[in-house]
Motif scaffolding. Sequence first.
Motif, mmCIF file in Angstrom:
data_model
loop_
_atom_site.group_PDB
_atom_site.id
_atom_site.type_symbol
_atom_site.label_atom_id
_atom_site.label_comp_id
_atom_site.label_asym_id
_atom_site.label_seq_id
_atom_site.Cartn_x
_atom_site.Cartn_y
_atom_site.Cartn_z
ATOM 1 N N SER A 58 31.700 112.053 104.328
ATOM 2 C CA SER A 58 32.683 112.890 103.510
ATOM 3 C C SER A 58 33.704 112.264 103.257
ATOM 4 C CB SER A 58 33.077 113.898 104.355
ATOM 5 O OG SER A 58 31.736 114.623 104.812
ATOM 6 N N PHE A 62 32.598 113.700 95.608
ATOM 7 C CA PHE A 62 32.743 115.250 95.819
ATOM 8 C C PHE A 62 33.458 115.422 94.439
ATOM 9 C CE2 PHE A 62 36.024 113.357 98.465
ATOM 10 C CZ PHE A 62 37.357 114.229 97.936
ATOM 11 N N THR A 64 36.072 119.139 93.407
ATOM 12 C CA THR A 64 36.609 120.493 93.856
ATOM 13 C C THR A 64 36.333 121.376 92.818
ATOM 14 O OG1 THR A 64 38.341 119.208 94.855
ATOM 15 C CG2 THR A 64 38.509 121.181 94.412
ATOM 16 N N LEU A 70 34.891 121.644 98.186
ATOM 17 C CA LEU A 70 34.491 120.365 97.789
ATOM 18 C C LEU A 70 32.875 120.247 97.963
ATOM 19 C CD1 LEU A 70 36.856 118.403 100.184
ATOM 20 C CD2 LEU A 70 37.137 119.594 97.731
ATOM 21 N N GLU A 71 32.285 120.133 96.865
ATOM 22 C CA GLU A 71 30.822 119.867 96.667
ATOM 23 C C GLU A 71 30.432 118.418 96.298
ATOM 24 O OE1 GLU A 71 27.869 120.775 97.553
ATOM 25 O OE2 GLU A 71 27.774 122.772 96.711
ATOM 26 N N TYR A 78 27.907 112.583 99.525
ATOM 27 C CA TYR A 78 28.806 113.179 100.307
ATOM 28 C C TYR A 78 28.490 114.452 101.177
ATOM 29 C CZ TYR A 78 32.965 116.195 101.041
ATOM 30 O OH TYR A 78 34.100 116.883 101.399
ATOM 31 N N SER A 80 28.998 117.903 102.504
ATOM 32 C CA SER A 80 29.951 119.173 102.279
ATOM 33 C C SER A 80 30.017 119.948 103.781
ATOM 34 C CB SER A 80 29.744 119.823 101.147
ATOM 35 O OG SER A 80 28.560 120.842 101.630
ATOM 36 N N ASN A 124 36.717 125.941 102.166
ATOM 37 C CA ASN A 124 35.959 125.059 103.067
ATOM 38 C C ASN A 124 35.844 125.342 104.549
ATOM 39 O OD1 ASN A 124 35.441 122.628 100.930
ATOM 40 N ND2 ASN A 124 37.522 122.814 100.687
#
Length: 368
Positions: A58, A62, A64, A70-71, A78, A80, A124
């Motif tokens: 992570s 990503f 935002t 955060l994808e 990444y 999520s 998140n």
Amino acid sequence: MPEDSVKVAVRVRPFNQREMDRQAKLIIKMQGSMTSIQNPETPKDEPKKFSFDYSYWSHDGFVTQDDGFLEATPGSQYASQKKVFADLGQGVLDNAFEGYNCSLFAYGQTGSGKSYSTFGYGSNKGIVPTTCDELFKAIDGNKDDNKRFEVTLSILEIYNEQVRDLLSKDNPKGGLQVRQNPSLGMFYVQDLKKVPVGSYAEIVKRMDQGTSNRTVASTNMNATSSRAHTLVTIVFDQIIRNNAGQETKKTSIMNLVDLAGSERADSTGATGDRLKEGANINRSLSALGNVISALAEQSMGKKTMVKYRDSVLTKLLQNALGGNSKTLMIAALSPADINYDETLSTLRYADRAKKIKNQAVINENPMD
Ligand code: ADP
Ligand code: MG
């Protein structure tokens, strides 16, 4: 009896401001189940390698979203919050429905991402709230008239080896007493509030109440981070009636633990009271470390005493660690060279935890 190894996940977060300001270098790599760490002082040496059940990158890759979530960008690795829940939280939930006790604990130095993974921030959402959300979705979706559900919640904090009830406004001086059940041998907190909850919204309200009752002390490492261990316990009962009208109860106890920072007291610049806290936190965490080591040795066939009584934390986590529970540990990692020593020690801790074998059984009994 079937044995379940403690499942261990590692997760590495993005650089934080402090690391960026100090132009920190990335020393963590993940490939498949392998995590490697490079000693920044000996860049020519081979990195140290570890393997875990789950590895979550992570650190980067990503975007935002508008709501702050955060994808992963397309093609990036990444991980999520959604991904981590799908792997870890869903498993906890499935086990809870089967009637197993489940435990999840997050380990790592202050600022490494323990609270992010367990509770999360803003949109998140971490494993704990999402698991509760999904729990009530499943309960609300039940169409079977022969099934009833009961959920209770308690939240406590262990601070300087004292237990505080985070759902209570008036905790006794010196904290609540930890006692041992004479017949079952298990430790419990006397007079801890266990509130029945009927919806996800109610759990959120209680969690917020818990957060506002927390002991927050600032250290140089992270001003908002708690120096306490936070333990959320959800007891999930399913009462099932058969054709003859007899009822049985399946119970799952879920212990969700956000541990205090694992860093040595001296690396936080702590003095006086803060140092005393550090010593106690390390007492609980070193007791946890000793328990983990002893259990790891036991599962490799050695005869070793497991000293659960050495701290409040290990008393309350006895079942989660060496007993009837499906247990997950998340080790939170800083990506930065400046945290090399602490991150390596976290990886070693996690490496020992994965050797522990528990015996989880379905808790199902006739109603009396
Ligand atoms: P800890 O509880 O271990 O002290 P936190 O969970 O509060 O640490 O994390 C410290 C900071 O790092 C927070 O601002 C958090 O938002 C950020 N962070 C941690 N993990 C991640 C992650 N996986 N992705 C993005 N940001 C993260
Ligand atoms: Mg935290």
